[in-house]
Design an enzyme around this catalytic site. Sequence first.
Site, PDB file in Angstrom:
ATOM      1  N   PHE B 374       0.695  -1.317   0.071  1.00 45.07           N
ATOM      2  CA  PHE B 374       0.083  -0.040  -0.089  1.00 45.07           C
ATOM      3  C   PHE B 374       0.972   1.469   0.072  1.00 45.07           C
ATOM      4  O   PHE B 374       0.222   2.347  -0.252  1.00 45.07           O
ATOM      5  CB  PHE B 374      -1.031  -0.063   1.091  1.00 45.07           C
ATOM      6  CG  PHE B 374      -0.602  -0.119   2.474  1.00 45.07           C
ATOM      7  CD1 PHE B 374      -0.062   0.858   3.043  1.00 45.07           C
ATOM      8  CD2 PHE B 374      -0.899  -1.222   3.159  1.00 45.07           C
ATOM      9  CE1 PHE B 374       0.533   0.812   4.462  1.00 45.07           C
ATOM     10  CE2 PHE B 374      -0.704  -1.353   4.779  1.00 45.07           C
ATOM     11  CZ  PHE B 374       0.252  -0.297   5.079  1.00 45.07           C
ATOM     12  N   ARG B 439       3.761  -4.004  11.290  1.00 43.50           N
ATOM     13  CA  ARG B 439       3.176  -3.087  12.711  1.00 43.50           C
ATOM     14  C   ARG B 439       4.133  -3.876  13.949  1.00 43.50           C
ATOM     15  O   ARG B 439       3.591  -4.238  14.751  1.00 43.50           O
ATOM     16  CB  ARG B 439       1.961  -3.465  12.724  1.00 43.50           C
ATOM     17  CG  ARG B 439       0.921  -2.981  11.795  1.00 43.50           C
ATOM     18  CD  ARG B 439      -0.333  -3.332  12.023  1.00 43.50           C
ATOM     19  NE  ARG B 439      -1.222  -2.313  11.509  1.00 43.50           N
ATOM     20  CZ  ARG B 439      -2.431  -2.264  11.488  1.00 43.50           C
ATOM     21  NH1 ARG B 439      -3.268  -3.418  12.132  1.00 43.50           N
ATOM     22  NH2 ARG B 439      -3.279  -1.611  11.319  1.00 43.50           N
TER      23      ARG B 439
HETATM   24  C1  HEM Z   1       8.119   9.775   4.004  1.00 40.17           C
HETATM   25  C2  HEM Z   1       7.339   9.028   3.648  1.00 40.17           C
HETATM   26  C3  HEM Z   1       6.816   7.688   4.125  1.00 40.17           C
HETATM   27  C4  HEM Z   1       7.622   6.642   5.030  1.00 40.17           C
HETATM   28  C5  HEM Z   1       9.024   6.943   5.394  1.00 40.17           C
HETATM   29  C6  HEM Z   1       6.769   5.797   5.599  1.00 40.17           C
HETATM   30  C7  HEM Z   1       6.968   4.592   6.395  1.00 40.17           C
HETATM   31  C8  HEM Z   1       6.225   3.594   6.871  1.00 40.17           C
HETATM   32  C9  HEM Z   1       6.514   2.632   7.601  1.00 40.17           C
HETATM   33  C10 HEM Z   1       7.928   2.180   8.071  1.00 40.17           C
HETATM   34  C11 HEM Z   1       5.254   1.996   7.949  1.00 40.17           C
HETATM   35  C12 HEM Z   1       5.259   0.821   9.122  1.00 40.17           C
HETATM   36  C13 HEM Z   1       5.976  -0.222   9.059  1.00 40.17           C
HETATM   37  C14 HEM Z   1       5.278  -1.080  10.112  1.00 40.17           C
HETATM   38  O1  HEM Z   1       4.565  -1.779  10.032  1.00 40.17           O
HETATM   39  O2  HEM Z   1       6.028  -1.312  11.195  1.00 40.17           O
HETATM   40  C15 HEM Z   1       4.262   2.703   7.515  1.00 40.17           C
HETATM   41  C16 HEM Z   1       2.959   2.279   7.733  1.00 40.17           C
HETATM   42  C17 HEM Z   1       1.925   3.002   6.766  1.00 40.17           C
HETATM   43  N1  HEM Z   1       2.098   4.127   5.901  1.00 40.17           N
HETATM   44 FE1  HEM Z   1       3.857   5.085   5.658  1.00 40.17          FE
HETATM   45  N2  HEM Z   1       5.325   5.828   5.172  1.00 40.17           N
HETATM   46  C18 HEM Z   1       5.443   7.078   4.180  1.00 40.17           C
HETATM   47  C19 HEM Z   1       4.559   7.768   3.599  1.00 40.17           C
HETATM   48  C20 HEM Z   1       3.175   7.378   3.615  1.00 40.17           C
HETATM   49  C21 HEM Z   1       1.811   7.895   2.804  1.00 40.17           C
HETATM   50  C22 HEM Z   1       2.109   9.189   2.023  1.00 40.17           C
HETATM   51  C23 HEM Z   1       0.858   7.088   3.225  1.00 40.17           C
HETATM   52  C24 HEM Z   1      -0.476   7.338   2.697  1.00 40.17           C
HETATM   53  C25 HEM Z   1      -0.767   8.437   2.028  1.00 40.17           C
HETATM   54  C26 HEM Z   1       1.362   6.296   4.055  1.00 40.17           C
HETATM   55  C27 HEM Z   1       0.446   5.196   4.683  1.00 40.17           C
HETATM   56  C28 HEM Z   1       0.590   4.350   5.707  1.00 40.17           C
HETATM   57  C29 HEM Z   1      -0.161   3.358   6.345  1.00 40.17           C
HETATM   58  C30 HEM Z   1      -1.642   3.453   5.999  1.00 40.17           C
HETATM   59  C31 HEM Z   1       0.523   2.664   7.074  1.00 40.17           C
HETATM   60  C32 HEM Z   1       0.115   1.617   7.775  1.00 40.17           C
HETATM   61  C33 HEM Z   1      -0.097   1.841   9.518  1.00 40.17           C
HETATM   62  C34 HEM Z   1      -0.636   0.467  10.108  1.00 40.17           C
HETATM   63  O3  HEM Z   1      -0.002  -0.573   9.885  1.00 40.17           O
HETATM   64  O4  HEM Z   1      -1.234   0.790  11.135  1.00 40.17           O
HETATM   65  N3  HEM Z   1       2.593   6.336   4.256  1.00 40.17           N
HETATM   66  N4  HEM Z   1       4.799   3.840   6.691  1.00 40.17           N
END
Ligand code: HEM
Lengths: 52, 548, 157
Positions: B374, B439
Site C-alpha cells: 500500500f 506493525r
Molecule cells: C516519508 C514517507 C513515508 C515513510 C518513510 C513511510 C514509512 C512507513 C513505515 C515504516 C510504516 C510501518 C511499518 C510497520 O508496519 O511497522 C508505514 C505504515 C503505513 N504508512 Fe507509511 N510511510 C510514508 C508515507 C506514507 C504515505 C504518503 C501514506 C499514505 C498516503 C502512508 C500510509 C501508511 C499506512 C496506512 C501505514 C500502515 C499503518 C499501520 O499499519 O497501522 N505512508 N509507513
Amino acid sequence: MGVLEEKKETARKIVTTKEGPNLKGTMIAVMLLGGFIVLSWFGVYWLYIVRL
Amino acid sequence: MMNQMIVDRNDAKLSMAHLFIAFAAVLLGGIAGLLQTLVRSGTIVLPAGIGYYQLLTAHGILLALVFTTYFIIGFFYAGMSRTMGKFYDQPYRMGWLGYIVMTIGTVLTTIMILLNEGTVLYTFYAPLKASPWFYIGLTLFIVGTWLAGGAMCHQYYIWKKVSHKKISPLFSFMAVMTMVLWFVATIGVAVSVIFQFIPWSFGWVDEINILLSRTLFWYFGHPLVYFWLLPAYVCWYVIIPEIIGGKIFSDSLARLSFVLFLLFSIPVGFHHQLLESGISPFWKYLQVVLTFMVIVPSLMTAFSLFASFEIAGRKKGAKGLFGWFRALPWKDARFFAPMVGMLIFIPAGAGGIINASNQMNQIVHNTLWVTGHFHLTVASSVALTFFGIAYWLIPHLTGRVLTGRMHQIANLQTVLWAIGMFFMSGAMHTVGLLGAPRRTAYTTYQDNPDALGWIPYEVTMAVGGSILFIAILLLIYIITDLAFFAPKGKEDFPIGEVAEGAEKTPAILENWRLWLGIATVLILVAYTVPVVHMIEHAPPGSPGYKFW
Amino acid sequence: MHMHKLERLWLMIGSGALIVFLLVIGVNAFAMGHTPPSDSNILDPTQVDLTAPFDDPGLKKIGDNEYELVLVAQAFTFQSNDELKIPEGATVHFKVTSKDVVHGFQIPKTNVNMMITPGHVNTITHTFDEAGQFLILCNEYCGVGHQAMGVPLEVIK
Ligand code: HEM
Ligand SMILES: [Cu+2]
Ligand SMILES: [Cu+2]
C-alpha cells in the site's frame, strides 16, 4: 488483419473516435502489463506450493 | 454547457481550507514515517517516552485518513465548481459545516493519540480499548465527510434540476459516484463505532463481539481504498487528457468503470479476513471472486489511459509503435507526477491481485509485503497523483501560476519519491516474503537467525524512508510557495473534452436508483449469511484491554 | 456501448487470466484441501484456562509422526507446557486461541499464517520436511510488547 476487416474496423471506429483506430501500441503496452501480472502471480503461487 | 473557466472565489476558499490540512498532515505523517523506518532498522531509539505504536497510529491516521480525505473533498469541491458552476448557498454552507465537524473530530482523535490514550493503530481492532474520545473523534470525522458528501450530492441535484440535463459533466459524475461509494461504505464502520465501540469504551456494556466488529470494519475498509483511488482515476480520466493535448477516450466507458467500482468494491471485505476463524471457506472464496470482478474496471482504465496517450501522440505526429510514449509531456509536472503514479500502479495492482488470492494470502498476510503494497498504491499512485493535482490546483485557487522553475522542482520531487519508494517498498516486499511481520517495532526475537536476516532489508527501508522524507520537505516547500509566494497570474484548471464524434453517453449510467439497487443486492448476497452466522454463533464477547 | 476491438480483446485476455487464477486457487483450495484457516469452534475468551484442550496447552502425539500442538496466545507470548521440539518430517496440527486481544500466528519460511481472535479457535496444519530452527511469531499488533511475541520451534533430525 484482412483488408476487408480493416475497412469494417475503420468504419466502426468513426462512430467512436475520429482520431482513427490505431491502438497497436496501447495493445502491446497493456499486454506487457498483463504479462507482468501473470508472472508475479505465478511467482508467488510457486512460493506457496513449495512452502506447503 | 455552463462551463466556468475559473473556480468561484468562495468555493476556492472552501477547497483551499481542505488542502491546507491535507498537506499539514503529510508533513506530520512523513516525520512519523521517517522515524518508524529508523526505529525498525535499529538505527535510533525513540526519545521522551514516545512509543513506536503511538507513532504508527499517528502515521496511519494522518496519512491514510486525514491527508487523503481532506484532499479528496477539497479537490472535488473545486472540480464541481469548475464543471457545474458556483456552489449554491445551501450546499456551500453545508460544505463549511462538514469541514468544521471533520476538523473537530480530527483534532480530538489526534489529542487522544498524543496523550497515548488511543494507541490502537488506525484500524483500532477490538478488544484493544482506546479512550471513548478517540472513537468519538473518528465518528465526528466521518459525520463531517457525510456533510461534505451531502453538499456535493445536493449541488448535483440542484444542477440537474436547473439545467434539465440528463448527463452531468464527467468530473462531477465521478465525484458524486465516489461520495456515494463512501456513504455506502462508511455505514459499516459507523454502525460498529456507534453501536459497539462507544458504548463499550464508556463501560455502558461490558463486552464486544470481536468478529462482527472486524467484519463491519472491513466492509468499510476495502471500499476505503477505492475512495482513495477513484479521485486519482478522476485525474487520469478527465484531467490528464487535457494536459497532454488529447481527448477523453470514451465518456461512457469512464462512467461505466465508476459504476463497476460502486458495485464491486464493497461486497469484498472478507479478502482482508481470509485467515480468520468463524467465516466459512465458501464465503471467503465467494468474496474473492467478487474481488476479482473489481479488477476488470481497472483493466479497462489501463487500456483507456494508454489509448488516450496513443491517440494524442499520433495526432501530434508521433510515429512507430511507441513514438507516442516519447511524445508525452514528460517535463510538465502536472503530467509527470500522476504519470509516474500510474506506472507505479502496475506493480501495485499486481501485488493486490496476489494479496486477494484466497490461500495465497498466507504467504503475505500481515507481513511487511502488505506495507510495501500500500505504499505503492495509496502512498505512491494516489499520493503522486494528488501532488500532481495540487501543482496546478493550488495556484488556480490562489490566483498564482506554476512557473517553469517550479515544474522542475516538482519533477525532482517526483523522481525522489519514486527512488525512495523503490528502496523502501522494494525492501518491504522482499522481506515480507521472507516472513518479517508488519506493525512491529525493532526486534530480533532473541537473535533468531531468520529475524537477524531481515535487518539488511530494514536498513534499506530506512534509506528509502530518508529519501522519501527529503521528497516530503521538497513537497511542502512547493505547496507553500504555490499557496503564498508564486507570481500572481492565471493557472488553468484543465478539464478534458470528450473525443469528437464519440457516441452519446447513455442516460442509464446516471440511473442512481438502479446502481444502488444492484450494489445493495450484491452486498446482501455476500454478507447476509455469514453475518447472521457470526451473530447467532457468537462466543461470549470480550472485555477491553489497554496493553500499551 | 461501443468498445474498440482491441479493448474488447484486451478485456477478454485479462478476464481470462483472472478466471485462470480463480480456477487454480479454487481447485487447490477445495479439491486439494488447502482452504485458508477458517476454524468454526468457539469458546469463552475469559475461561480459556478452564476449557479443554487449552487448559493443558502443549504437544501431543496423535499418530505416526503426527502431532497436535495446542497453544494459548496471550500478551506477549504463546503458552505451552511442553518444549517445542518436533522430529523431522512430522506433521503438526496447530490449534490456537487467545486469552486476551487479537494475535497473529505465523511461521516464516512456511505457509503457516493465521489470525487468532479471542473467543475463536483457529487451526492450521504443516509438515516440517526439513530439520532446523523455526520461529512462531505474532504478526498482529497486540500492545507494547508485540515485537517480543515470538517463540522458537525446533525441528530435530
Ligand atoms: C516519508 C514517507 C513515508 C515513510 C518513510 C513511510 C514509512 C512507513 C513505515 C515504516 C510504516 C510501518 C511499518 C510497520 O508496519 O511497522 C508505514 C505504515 C503505513 N504508512 Fe507509511 N510511510 C510514508 C508515507 C506514507 C504515505 C504518503 C501514506 C499514505 C498516503 C502512508 C500510509 C501508511 C499506512 C496506512 C501505514 C500502515 C499503518 C499501520 O499499519 O497501522 N505512508 N509507513
Ligand atoms: Cu481490500
Ligand atoms: Cu502481537
